[in-house]
Enzyme design. Structure first.
Site, PDB file in Angstrom:
ATOM      1  N   SER A  63      12.419 -18.662 -10.784  1.00  0.00           N
ATOM      2  CA  SER A  63      11.429 -18.435  -9.534  1.00  0.00           C
ATOM      3  C   SER A  63      11.863 -17.985  -8.319  1.00  0.00           C
ATOM      4  CB  SER A  63      10.640 -19.618  -9.458  1.00  0.00           C
ATOM      5  OG  SER A  63       9.559 -19.837 -10.672  1.00  0.00           O
ATOM      6  N   LYS A  66      11.292 -14.584  -6.882  1.00  0.00           N
ATOM      7  CA  LYS A  66       9.918 -14.164  -6.627  1.00  0.00           C
ATOM      8  C   LYS A  66      10.097 -13.988  -5.108  1.00  0.00           C
ATOM      9  CE  LYS A  66       7.570 -17.269  -9.648  1.00  0.00           C
ATOM     10  NZ  LYS A  66       6.927 -18.379  -9.968  1.00  0.00           N
ATOM     11  N   TYR A 188       8.186  -8.874 -15.670  1.00  0.00           N
ATOM     12  CA  TYR A 188       8.407 -10.428 -15.114  1.00  0.00           C
ATOM     13  C   TYR A 188       9.347 -11.243 -15.590  1.00  0.00           C
ATOM     14  CZ  TYR A 188       6.661 -14.875 -13.317  1.00  0.00           C
ATOM     15  OH  TYR A 188       6.392 -16.237 -13.130  1.00  0.00           O
ATOM     16  N   TYR A 239       6.852 -25.366  -5.264  1.00  0.00           N
ATOM     17  CA  TYR A 239       5.906 -25.840  -6.243  1.00  0.00           C
ATOM     18  C   TYR A 239       4.733 -26.810  -5.436  1.00  0.00           C
ATOM     19  CZ  TYR A 239       9.311 -23.920  -9.294  1.00  0.00           C
ATOM     20  OH  TYR A 239      10.090 -22.831 -10.033  1.00  0.00           O
ATOM     21  N   VAL A 257      13.325 -23.121 -11.900  1.00  0.00           N
ATOM     22  CA  VAL A 257      13.477 -24.229 -12.668  1.00  0.00           C
ATOM     23  C   VAL A 257      14.571 -24.031 -13.572  1.00  0.00           C
ATOM     24  CG1 VAL A 257      10.979 -24.712 -13.209  1.00  0.00           C
ATOM     25  CG2 VAL A 257      12.167 -22.961 -14.759  1.00  0.00           C
TER      26      VAL A 257
END
Length: 303
Positions: A63, A66, A188, A239, A257
């Site tokens: 992530s 992102k 993705y 998160y 993660v």
């Protein structure tokens, strides 16, 4: 500033925490990573990079990518992106479907999975090849042309990607996805599989500490856009534990993660830390502690 002695002290301080937590188990390719690893790097604005431990070992960025996808989407397409994704903390798990239904297919922020899918969809429309454009950008900003995708991780994400597929199809039903869902998911999953070391990440994120300026001095983002990305990192980047991270660390940060976290001290430096053991929120146990020690020992934070 010579950050090396500081990093060595931090590594010693957090050593008892390394191996704590649990590697991401829902992606089999990540579950098998040795949890006893720890690396940390600092990149200053003059191009110097300092590191300790496993700071040159590549790991799955997940992530953290992102952040870079968001920056590219803003650079290529401007702030119209914010009509399709919000900027508020979610307070729910990063792969939650519930909030989407209440909010008519508009994800709460670009760092939960639904929001990241919208950003990747936008980048795909703008570039025609979202994952490759992102990888090229990361290679250039990190100064490492060897950066690449991890095919095993990408395959693992595909095999266990039903929830992401559900999110994408649900948003498509509201008209918030422009590209075919299978193609979007492919980009993705490849995006999340990019492997980077702490050194790579710290270098690549320096444009956020440089108010939008890339390594070569060209402008990727306006000062305002760089501020926006940093602000969303601070409030949404870890998160549903972003409040605790802001309280402990006091820096814009984005976790993955795979056990990595990248953080920004605007105008000063960028940091990257990695240790695979995660807390229940999906953030690296030793990584958060190391960043906490950094801001405590240096007094560097946005507050």
């Amino acid at each position: 500033m010579d950050y090396q002695p500081l990093l060595e002290q931090i590594a010693a301080d957090v050593a008892p925490l390394v191996g704590g937590g649990t590697p991401a188990e829902y992606i089999p390719a990540l579950a098998s990573v040795d949890p006893g690893q720890f690396g940390m790097a600092v990149a200053d604005l003059d191009g110097n990079v300092y590191g300790v431990g496993d700071w040159r070992v590549p790991f799955s960025a997940q992530s953290i990518t992102k952040v870079f996808a968001l920056a590219l989407a803003l650079a290529e397409g401007g702030d119209s992106l914010w009509e399709r994704v919000g900027r508020e903390p979610s307070g729910n798990p990063f792969n939650s479907l519930v909030q989407l239904e209440y909010e008519n297919g508009i994800p709460r922020n670009p760092f939960i999975n639904a929001g990241a899918l919208v950003v990747t969809d936008r980048l795909q429309t703008l570039t025609g090849d979202a994952s490759s454009e992102l990888l090229k950008f990361l290679q250039e900003e990190s100064g490492n042309p060897e950066l690449g995708f991890d095919a095993e991780v990408a395959a693992s994400e595909h095999e266990h990607g039903d929830r992401n597929a559900a999110l994408a199809h649900f948003m498509a039903s509201y008209g918030n996805i422009d590209n075919p869902v299978p193609a979007l998911l492919d980009h993705y999953f490849w995006q999340c599989s990019i492997e980077m070391s702490c050194a790579d990440l710290a270098r690549a994120a320096r444009f956020l500490a440089r108010h939008g300026l890339r390594t070569d001095g060209s402008r990727l983002l306006t000062r305002s856009e760089a501020k926006q990305v940093n602000a969303v990192m601070l409030t949404c980047g870890t998160y549903d534990a972003a409040g605790e991270f802001a309280y402990r660390v006091g820096l814009p940060g984005k976790s993955g993660v795979g056990g990595g976290i990248v953080a920004v001290v605007p105008g000063v430096c960028t940091l990257a830390v990695w240790s695979p053991g995660l807390d229940p929120h999906g953030n690296s146990v030793a990584g958060v502690a190391a960043l906490d020690r950094f801001t405590t020992l240096t007094g560097l934070s946005v507050f």
